[in-house]
Each structure stands twice: as structure tokens, then as C-alpha cells.
Write a protein that holds these residues in place. Sequence first.
Motif, PDB file in Angstrom:
ATOM      1  N   CYS A  53      -1.223 -10.331  -3.790  1.00 27.66           N
ATOM      2  CA  CYS A  53       0.015 -10.190  -3.035  1.00 27.66           C
ATOM      3  C   CYS A  53      -0.288 -10.259  -1.535  1.00 27.66           C
ATOM      4  N   ASP A 109       0.745  -8.225   0.517  1.00 24.19           N
ATOM      5  CA  ASP A 109       0.827  -6.843   1.004  1.00 24.19           C
ATOM      6  C   ASP A 109      -0.382  -6.480   1.884  1.00 24.19           C
ATOM      7  N   GLY A 159       4.268 -10.897  -4.156  1.00 23.61           N
ATOM      8  CA  GLY A 159       4.302 -10.538  -5.577  1.00 23.61           C
ATOM      9  C   GLY A 159       3.221 -11.189  -6.414  1.00 23.61           C
ATOM     10  N   HIS A 186      -0.728  -4.980  -7.513  1.00 28.81           N
ATOM     11  CA  HIS A 186      -1.064  -3.692  -6.896  1.00 28.81           C
ATOM     12  C   HIS A 186       0.079  -2.692  -7.018  1.00 28.81           C
ATOM     13  N   CYS A 217       4.229  -2.287  -5.301  1.00 23.32           N
ATOM     14  CA  CYS A 217       4.501  -3.658  -4.826  1.00 23.32           C
ATOM     15  C   CYS A 217       5.994  -3.812  -4.517  1.00 23.32           C
ATOM     16  N   GLY A 218       6.283  -4.100  -3.252  1.00 21.88           N
ATOM     17  CA  GLY A 218       7.673  -4.227  -2.812  1.00 21.88           C
ATOM     18  C   GLY A 218       8.399  -5.390  -3.464  1.00 21.88           C
TER      19      GLY A 218
HETATM   20 ZN    ZN Z   1       2.985  -6.662  -3.437  1.00 20.15          ZN
END
Ligand code: ZN
Length: 215
Positions: free
Chosen positions: A39, A41, A64, A98, A101-102
Motif C-alpha cells: 500500500c 500508506d 490498498g 497492513h 488500511c484506509g
Molecule cells: Zn493501506
Amino acid sequence: MQRLLDGYAKFRSDIFPRQKDRFRLLADRQAPQALFLTCADSRVVPDMILQTEPGDLFVCRTVGNIVPPHGQMAGGVSSTIEYAVEVLMVRHIILCGHSDCGAIKAVLPPDGKEKLAHLPITAQWLGFVESAWRHLEPGVNAGDPHALHTALIHANVIAQLENLKTHPEVARALVHHNVQVHGWYYDILTGVIETWDEQTREFTSLEQTELTADR
Ligand SMILES: [Zn+2]
């Protein structure tokens, strides 16, 4: 921004000189062992988690850790996979989701679709998470938002691994045992990595997994 510039100054004055020989070797060639798909992130830092160095990992990061199935989107992810397998001939492909994860949180009911109304590109991209619902572990408490979120992140790793295998160069490399694919889940709070075991159909701690030695 100042923090980034200070970091660069430190890299030039302190870090780079100490690793000059490494960079000289890497200046005109790379031979990474693994393609690491994860991701975007900011809390997931592959080189920190795996203690890898420049030249070790070929990295592809998407919101994602999504890998569109072959033929559905000939974009940067497909190209990165093709190059890693066909040209760099990586031995391993690691797909790593992870915790927290947003991207996955954004598709959770009940208000997932509403939250994405003003993000049309992201909404379309996160459509590739849809297939993850099929891989949700049985018995997950759908009434517990945190449990559902974590379960869908795990399921998304499995779904994206399946998508990865639809890419012809990956499928070919798997048939010829030239590559191994791994599905990982990284927990930001604990630092623990879990790995997907296709035989037992469960995630287990990476430490408990007997990793096949590199050829
Ligand atoms: Zn993520």
C-alpha cells in the motif's frame, strides 16, 4: 518540507559517503531478489521492516495494495510486474497488506459508497477490492467494525494475490517454478508480519513459517 531538506543534507554528507561502494555497484545495474507490492500508506516502510538495502527490493505501491487483474487496466502496476518478472527475473513476489488500511476502511459498509462520492478515481480503483469479500474468513463478527476491517484487509491480500496470478508472465513463472508468490499482512502496532498459507487457508506468523531458501 524543511525536514525533508535536512534529511537530504544528512544523506549527502553522512550516509552516502559511507555507502559509496554500494552505490557504485548499483549505479548501472540492479538485480533485486523480490518484487514488493504494498500500500502507499506512509506507515509501511519496506526497507525498515525487512532491513533491506538499496538494490534489494523492486517496489510497487498502490492505494490498498491493489493489483488489477490482467487485461482490466494496463497501467503502472501491470507494467511493474511485467518488468520485474520478465526482465529482472525476481525470485519472489510479496504482496503485503497492513493493519488500519484506509483504502479498505473506505469500502466498508454502511457508508463506504457515500464516503467515496467525491473521489471518483479512488472509488473506481477500490472497485478492485470487491472480490475480497469472497475471501472473508468464516465466522467474522460483521457487527464489529474493527474486526470486519481487519478481516477484509486479510481477505484483500488473498484477492489481490489471485489477481496477480492472472498476469501471464506471473502464471508462466509459477508453472516453471521461477518465482514464488507470498501474501503478507503487516501489523503497524506490533510490527508482526503474518503470511497466507494456501494449504491451510490461514494467516500465520512469518516467524513460524519455514521459508523456502533462495535458489
Ligand atoms: Zn493501506
